[in-house]
Motif scaffolding. Structure first.
Motif, short mmCIF file in Angstrom:
data_model
loop_
_atom_site.label_atom_id
_atom_site.label_comp_id
_atom_site.label_asym_id
_atom_site.label_seq_id
_atom_site.Cartn_x
_atom_site.Cartn_y
_atom_site.Cartn_z
N LYS A 10 0.83 -1.22 0.00
CA LYS A 10 0.00 0.00 0.00
C LYS A 10 0.86 1.26 0.00
O LYS A 10 0.50 2.26 -0.63
N GLU A 11 1.98 1.23 0.69
CA GLU A 11 2.88 2.38 0.69
C GLU A 11 3.47 2.61 -0.70
O GLU A 11 3.61 3.75 -1.14
N ARG B 47 0.69 4.21 -2.61
CA ARG B 47 0.44 5.58 -2.12
C ARG B 47 1.54 6.54 -2.57
O ARG B 47 1.25 7.64 -3.06
N GLY C 90 0.02 8.73 -5.19
CA GLY C 90 -0.40 9.86 -4.39
C GLY C 90 0.61 10.99 -4.38
O GLY C 90 0.25 12.16 -4.35
N TYR C 91 1.89 10.62 -4.41
CA TYR C 91 2.96 11.63 -4.33
C TYR C 91 3.87 11.64 -5.55
O TYR C 91 4.78 12.45 -5.62
N TRP D 28 -4.35 7.12 -6.31
CA TRP D 28 -4.48 7.00 -4.86
C TRP D 28 -5.42 8.08 -4.38
O TRP D 28 -5.31 9.20 -4.88
N PRO D 29 -6.36 7.83 -3.51
CA PRO D 29 -6.62 6.58 -2.81
C PRO D 29 -7.20 5.52 -3.74
O PRO D 29 -7.74 5.83 -4.81
#
Length: 70
Positions: A12-13, A16, A20-21, A54-55
């Motif tokens: 998940k990291e 993410r 996400g980043y 993400w999410p």
């Protein structure tokens, strides 16, 4: 020899941090203490599965992620 699967937390990291980043595979790998090739492998698999943001969509709970990535 096959590699051991990573934990759900690290998976998940990876997702993410990638979606996400928008971090590079090398930066993600350094932050999670895994190799960049592991990050690349899971990122490619996620793209094949249609995971690109993400999410995560509601369909991607821990069980469905585990099944899809194993």
């Amino acid at each position: 020899m096959p590699t051991a699967p990573i934990s759900m937390y690290k998976l998940k990291e990876i997702l993410r941090l990638k979606y996400g980043y928008t971090l590079s595979h090398r930066k993600i790998a350094n932050s999670l203490s895994v190799s960049p090739s592991i990050v690349s492998r899971y990122a490619c698999k996620s793209a094949e599965l249609g995971i690109t943001c993400w999410p995560l969509d509601e369909q991607w709970d821990d069980h469905s992620l585990q099944k899809a990535f194993s």
